[in-house]
Write a protein that holds these residues in place. Structure first.
Motif, PDB file in Angstrom:
ATOM      1  N   VAL A 162      -8.496  -0.222  -5.442  1.00 29.69           N
ATOM      2  CA  VAL A 162      -7.447  -1.238  -5.321  1.00 29.69           C
ATOM      3  C   VAL A 162      -6.118  -0.597  -4.928  1.00 29.69           C
ATOM      4  CG1 VAL A 162      -6.121  -2.965  -6.579  1.00 29.69           C
ATOM      5  CG2 VAL A 162      -8.577  -2.828  -6.902  1.00 29.69           C
ATOM      6  N   LEU A 188      -6.176   0.809  -1.279  1.00 31.97           N
ATOM      7  CA  LEU A 188      -6.170  -0.276  -0.294  1.00 31.97           C
ATOM      8  C   LEU A 188      -4.783  -0.906  -0.194  1.00 31.97           C
ATOM      9  CD1 LEU A 188      -8.061  -1.723   1.618  1.00 31.97           C
ATOM     10  CD2 LEU A 188      -8.597  -3.342  -0.182  1.00 31.97           C
ATOM     11  N   SER A 189      -4.173  -1.229  -1.338  1.00 34.66           N
ATOM     12  CA  SER A 189      -2.845  -1.852  -1.273  1.00 34.66           C
ATOM     13  C   SER A 189      -1.816  -0.868  -0.746  1.00 34.66           C
ATOM     14  CB  SER A 189      -2.381  -2.384  -2.625  1.00 34.66           C
ATOM     15  OG  SER A 189      -3.416  -2.448  -3.529  1.00 34.66           O
ATOM     16  N   TYR A 204      -2.335   1.427   1.403  1.00 33.35           N
ATOM     17  CA  TYR A 204      -2.540   1.466   2.857  1.00 33.35           C
ATOM     18  C   TYR A 204      -1.833   0.290   3.516  1.00 33.35           C
ATOM     19  CZ  TYR A 204      -5.119   0.996   7.265  1.00 33.35           C
ATOM     20  OH  TYR A 204      -5.460   0.847   8.571  1.00 33.35           O
ATOM     21  N   VAL A 205      -2.007  -0.898   2.936  1.00 28.43           N
ATOM     22  CA  VAL A 205      -1.351  -2.079   3.509  1.00 28.43           C
ATOM     23  C   VAL A 205       0.161  -1.911   3.465  1.00 28.43           C
ATOM     24  CG1 VAL A 205      -0.960  -4.542   3.203  1.00 28.43           C
ATOM     25  CG2 VAL A 205      -3.261  -3.619   2.952  1.00 28.43           C
ATOM     26  N   LEU A 238      -6.908  -1.673 -15.382  1.00 26.57           N
ATOM     27  CA  LEU A 238      -6.795  -1.684 -13.928  1.00 26.57           C
ATOM     28  C   LEU A 238      -5.462  -2.302 -13.515  1.00 26.57           C
ATOM     29  CD1 LEU A 238      -7.916  -1.448 -11.073  1.00 26.57           C
ATOM     30  CD2 LEU A 238      -9.123  -3.573 -11.432  1.00 26.57           C
ATOM     31  N   ALA A 239      -5.171  -3.495 -14.068  1.00 25.24           N
ATOM     32  CA  ALA A 239      -3.932  -4.175 -13.702  1.00 25.24           C
ATOM     33  C   ALA A 239      -2.729  -3.327 -14.078  1.00 25.24           C
ATOM     34  CB  ALA A 239      -3.857  -5.541 -14.397  1.00 25.24           C
ATOM     35  N   ILE A 273      -1.952  -0.440 -11.574  1.00 30.39           N
ATOM     36  CA  ILE A 273      -1.601  -0.696 -10.179  1.00 30.39           C
ATOM     37  C   ILE A 273      -0.138  -0.375  -9.827  1.00 30.39           C
ATOM     38  CG2 ILE A 273      -1.502  -2.441  -8.368  1.00 30.39           C
ATOM     39  CD1 ILE A 273      -3.963  -3.712  -9.653  1.00 30.39           C
ATOM     40  N   PRO A 274       0.855  -0.928 -10.557  1.00 27.25           N
ATOM     41  CA  PRO A 274       2.228  -0.773 -10.052  1.00 27.25           C
ATOM     42  C   PRO A 274       2.624   0.672  -9.756  1.00 27.25           C
ATOM     43  CG  PRO A 274       2.197  -2.335 -11.846  1.00 27.25           C
ATOM     44  CD  PRO A 274       0.829  -1.740 -11.776  1.00 27.25           C
ATOM     45  N   PHE A 325      -5.666  -8.923   7.484  1.00 30.83           N
ATOM     46  CA  PHE A 325      -6.052  -7.785   6.656  1.00 30.83           C
ATOM     47  C   PHE A 325      -5.066  -7.509   5.525  1.00 30.83           C
ATOM     48  CE2 PHE A 325      -6.231  -3.287   5.573  1.00 30.83           C
ATOM     49  CZ  PHE A 325      -7.582  -3.161   5.306  1.00 30.83           C
ATOM     50  N   PRO A 326      -3.756  -7.572   5.786  1.00 30.24           N
ATOM     51  CA  PRO A 326      -2.827  -7.345   4.674  1.00 30.24           C
ATOM     52  C   PRO A 326      -3.093  -8.297   3.510  1.00 30.24           C
ATOM     53  CG  PRO A 326      -1.630  -7.351   6.722  1.00 30.24           C
ATOM     54  CD  PRO A 326      -3.043  -7.725   7.052  1.00 30.24           C
ATOM     55  N   GLY A 355      -6.287  -7.248   1.802  1.00 33.61           N
ATOM     56  CA  GLY A 355      -6.079  -5.946   1.188  1.00 33.61           C
ATOM     57  C   GLY A 355      -5.259  -6.018  -0.083  1.00 33.61           C
ATOM     58  N   LEU A 356      -4.287  -6.921  -0.086  1.00 28.86           N
ATOM     59  CA  LEU A 356      -3.405  -6.986  -1.240  1.00 28.86           C
ATOM     60  C   LEU A 356      -3.865  -7.973  -2.302  1.00 28.86           C
ATOM     61  CD1 LEU A 356       0.215  -6.817   0.203  1.00 28.86           C
ATOM     62  CD2 LEU A 356      -1.065  -5.064  -0.989  1.00 28.86           C
ATOM     63  N   ALA A 385      -4.941  -6.700  -5.851  1.00 30.25           N
ATOM     64  CA  ALA A 385      -3.828  -6.128  -6.602  1.00 30.25           C
ATOM     65  C   ALA A 385      -2.863  -7.219  -7.052  1.00 30.25           C
ATOM     66  CB  ALA A 385      -3.103  -5.093  -5.748  1.00 30.25           C
ATOM     67  N   LEU A 428      -4.376  -9.494  -9.861  1.00 31.06           N
ATOM     68  CA  LEU A 428      -4.447  -8.786 -11.142  1.00 31.06           C
ATOM     69  C   LEU A 428      -3.060  -8.619 -11.752  1.00 31.06           C
ATOM     70  CD1 LEU A 428      -7.079  -6.055 -10.357  1.00 31.06           C
ATOM     71  CD2 LEU A 428      -7.145  -7.617 -12.281  1.00 31.06           C
ATOM     72  N   ILE A 429      -2.111  -8.237 -10.908  1.00 34.05           N
ATOM     73  CA  ILE A 429      -0.764  -8.007 -11.439  1.00 34.05           C
ATOM     74  C   ILE A 429      -0.173  -9.312 -11.946  1.00 34.05           C
ATOM     75  CG2 ILE A 429       1.591  -7.455 -10.761  1.00 34.05           C
ATOM     76  CD1 ILE A 429       0.595  -5.175  -9.198  1.00 34.05           C
ATOM     77  N   PHE A 449      -2.319 -10.342 -15.266  1.00 32.60           N
ATOM     78  CA  PHE A 449      -2.413  -9.414 -16.399  1.00 32.60           C
ATOM     79  C   PHE A 449      -1.140  -8.612 -16.648  1.00 32.60           C
ATOM     80  CE2 PHE A 449      -6.837 -10.324 -15.764  1.00 32.60           C
ATOM     81  CZ  PHE A 449      -7.293 -10.403 -17.068  1.00 32.60           C
ATOM     82  N   VAL A 450      -0.180  -8.723 -15.745  1.00 28.67           N
ATOM     83  CA  VAL A 450       1.068  -8.003 -15.983  1.00 28.67           C
ATOM     84  C   VAL A 450       2.250  -8.966 -16.011  1.00 28.67           C
ATOM     85  CG1 VAL A 450       2.579  -6.149 -15.205  1.00 28.67           C
ATOM     86  CG2 VAL A 450       0.129  -5.931 -14.894  1.00 28.67           C
TER      87      VAL A 450
END
Lengths: 278, 440
Positions: A89, A92-93, A95-96, A148-149, A152-153, B135-136, B139-140, B143, B146-147, B150-151
């Motif tokens: 995850v 991939l992010s 990369y974006v 996981l969450a 990420i940041p 794709f962006p 791809g995102l 993330a 989830l953020i 869960f955040v």
């Protein structure tokens, strides 16, 4: 005169190094000696390391009378899954974020940064209720999602900073050859980003072994616990099984120690590299 | 109707249709049926869900009423209502973003259409290209989702709790309801209730002192070890380096709990050894005297934390180009001079941001305090506030949540931490390379 001062410096240096080593090794020596001691609590332990004799009873106790094997298995599953998912995850992010221009990119990057300053357990009541709603309490996958969450940041930023240093000409060349974005990410970017990916994998693998708050909140039954929780229960206020605690700690700490000692060269370069790139 | 002028004069027409119904302009004008249909589907879903959204948001505002005649399971649960409301707000935010994206996408499509002198880009409507272009988004998506759930939702929830009376004993759902109380909790913590204000001041000051001392001692310790190891010409250097890495490799739970037991006042090995050696007559209250205990915290943290900085500084030293040293030695500089004028400034410069990062880490260093002292020893107000002599803000938040169930006060503390930490985070952000190069 010069020679005297040289000898003096040498003595000073050795005293310093040996003194510090003793300070570093002091608690560890007691962990090892306690793990093989026939006694139960720390009060009964001899103050001389290995002064009580040598037995494997503590290890037998761990595997026969407690759920240690289970805790170990759970922690391992959590650590491996968290690592794999975090790497996928985040890479991939990253990369974006590193290669594309799109709406809200700036505010998303800023949000990632702000989020990483909160201690993750501030929202634990809400996480508890959300997991309760999706039936994730007392399950390993619930805990994996939370880790996981939370990973990420910060890691997204870290990997993105690294990817920014990889020349964009590389993926442009591949694009001209007809590769799609995912292929470029998978076959070109990921292999080049290996150092940072390895570093990310190590940190996300080791973190669950030490965490306490989230397993305590999410995993309620004894069978589902993790090593950290189980070990803590040996030396909490009600019990004092210090030697069993030491034996259990030895089992998890020794592989880590071996790993870190073997990879110290790589660790030093990647830590230094991460510092420069931040 | 379905034709557009290529001179840019149909912009308002495109804007209007795309605002009117999501995806409409994609279907009508650009023949992008798949994309348009997907957008339209989102719009239909939104319209269907509007009543649910409205009830959930209304519930979040009122937080429900508890009817004591109803069985517990059936009662309004204010906390569920609050969390659901926040989640719904998050969903609405996502939908609004999709809406904005669809409108801006339509406008972008139109300007491309004008640039091509009115040729429709039919190749661009194929599935493959649509996937490639978005794709962006794919791809995102993992993330971001989830953020958000869960955040962000948990954080917004805990910030919101600071404005409610969610606390034991009288406001714990489902047996009782929770209500919005505005700034009451802040008032109580910052001057309203002297016990709490006193505890807050004490804990906040200790947190800052702890953060500063813990960071500086570990940094200095790591720097000294790295320099000594690097500059000395000892043959068994790797052996010492391996020994000094050990604390970094031992999980914090383990090392802190071991120290806690070793330092125990009555049966701990440290005291018993010192007594056997005849160095002391009475047990030293390592963990039960407030100031001594604070000192022990810093010292044990130095034990656990210096390895990390040692590794970092070593890494930075290897990154310094050998050319500089060569040039310096040609100019006749001594080893010590080179160290003072080249190595040290470069290492300090490279690692300054990490000092800040480590400071913020230590402010939130739950494990170092909780496993070593558990916040103890008790001080005058501990019974009421549950804050012990070595508790820092995060461990106090933990106690308030888990033991006292004073969620409202815990949330106020979380906001205090945020206010303290935000400047550091922003400062370190502005120092990053991507910010300086104007990329973000």
């Amino acid at each position: 005169m010069q020679k005297v001062s040289k000898v003096f410096t040498k003595i000073l240096l050795w005293t310093f190094l040996i003194g510090t080593s003793l300070f570093v090794l002091y608690p560890l020596v007691y962990v090892v000696s306690a793990a093989f001691s026939p006694k139960q609590s720390i009060a009964q332990l001899s103050i001389v390391p290995f002064g009580d004799g040598f037995t494997l009873d503590r290890f037998k106790f761990l595997f026969n009378q407690t759920d240690y094997a289970n805790w170990f298995k759970n922690t391992f599953i959590i650590a491996v899954s968290t690592t794999v998912l975090t790497v996928l995850v985040c890479a991939l992010s990253a990369y974006v974020f590193s290669r594309f221009h799109f709406m809200l990119k700036k505010s998303m990057m800023m949000a990632l940064l702000i989020l990483q300053i909160f201690p993750s357990f501030v929202g634990m009541v809400a996480i508890y209720v959300i997991l309760l709603r999706i039936d994730g309490l007392d399950t390993l996958w619930g805990l994996i999602l939370v880790y996981l969450a939370g990973n990420i940041p910060y890691n997204c930023w870290m990997v993105k900073s690294y990817l920014d240093t990889i020349p964009k000409a590389l993926d442009e060349a591949a694009r001209i050859d007809g590769a799609n974005h995912f292929r470029i990410f998978w076959t070109i970017i990921l292999p080049i980003a290996k150092p940072i990916i390895t570093f990310l994998a190590i940190t996300s693998f080791t973190a669950p072994w030490m965490d306490f708050i989230f397993p305590k909140m999410v995993l309620r039954s004894s069978k589902m616990q993790t090593v950290a929780l189980g070990l803590f229960s040996f030396v909490s206020d009600k019990k004092n099984y210090f030697t069993s605690f030491a034996a259990g700690s030895l089992i998890i700490a020794v592989p880590f120690i071996i790993f870190f000692v073997i990879t110290q060269k790589m660790l030093i370069t990647s830590l230094g590299g991460a510092a420069v790139k931040e | 109707m379905t034709t557009l002028n290529a001179d840019g004069s149909s912009k308002s027409k495109v804007l209007l249709t795309s605002i009117l119904f999501m995806g409409l302009s994609h279907i009508l004008y650009f023949k992008q049926y798949l994309k348009g249909a997907l957008f339209a589907l989102v719009e239909v879903l939104t319209l269907v869900l509007i009543p649910t959204f409205a009830t959930k948001v209304y519930d979040m505002i009122t937080l429900g009423e508890v009817d004591v005649t109803v069985p517990v399971m059936m009662r309004d649960n204010s906390i569920y209502m609050l969390i659901d409301g926040i989640m719904i707000l998050a969903v609405i935010a996502i939908l609004v973003s999709v809406y904005v994206i669809s409108v801006r996408g339509a406008l972008a499509e139109y300007s491309a259409f004008c640039a091509r002198n009115g040729e429709l880009n039919l190749k661009g409507s194929s599935l493959r290209s649509a996937v490639g272009k978005s794709f962006p988004i794919f791809g995102l998506a993992p993330a971001v989702l989830l953020i958000i759930f869960f955040v962000i939702v948990p954080l917004v929830f805990s910030a919101a709790v600071a404005f409610t009376n969610y606390s034991a004993p009288s406001h714990i759902p489902p047996s009782a309801s929770v209500d919005w109380v505005g700034f009451e909790n802040f008032k109580a913590m910052f001057g309203g209730e002297s016990t709490w204000t006193g505890a807050l001041g004490r804990v906040a000051i200790w947190t800052l002192i702890w953060g500063t001392l813990a960071t500086l001692t570990c940094y200095a310790g790591g720097l000294i070890m790295a320099v000594v190891l690097n500059e000395s010409k000892i043959k068994i250097k790797p052996v010492f380096r391996s020994i000094f890495i050990l604390p970094y490799a031992v999980p914090a739970v383990v090392s802190m709990l071991v120290w806690k037991n070793l330092l125990n006042g009555s049966f701990g090995i440290v005291n018993r050894t010192l007594m056997e050696l005849g160095l002391i007559n009475n047990a030293i209250p390592w963990l039960s005297d407030v100031w001594l205990c604070r000192f022990v915290c810093v010292l044990v943290n130095l034990w656990a934390g210096f390895s990390y900085f040692m590794l970092l500084v070593m890494g930075n030293m290897t990154a310094i180009s050998p050319d500089i040293y060569e040039a310096a030695s040609i100019d006749g500089a001594s080893k010590f001079y080179m160290f003072r004028k080249i190595t040290l400034p470069l290492v300090l410069y490279q690692t300054t941001p990490l000092i800040i990062m480590s400071f913020t880490h230590n402010i939130n260093n739950f494990g170092a305090i909780y496993f070593l002292t558990g916040g103890l020893p008790k001080v005058a107000d501990s019974t009421i506030t549950s804050a012990g002599g070595t508790d820092i803000l995060v461990t106090w938040i933990y106690n308030l949540t888990v033991t006292l169930m004073k969620y409202n006060y815990a949330s106020v503390l979380a906001i205090v931490i945020f206010v303290v930490m935000a400047p550091f985070a922003i400062w370190s952000f502005r120092r990053t390379k991507s910010y300086k190069e104007g990329e973000v």
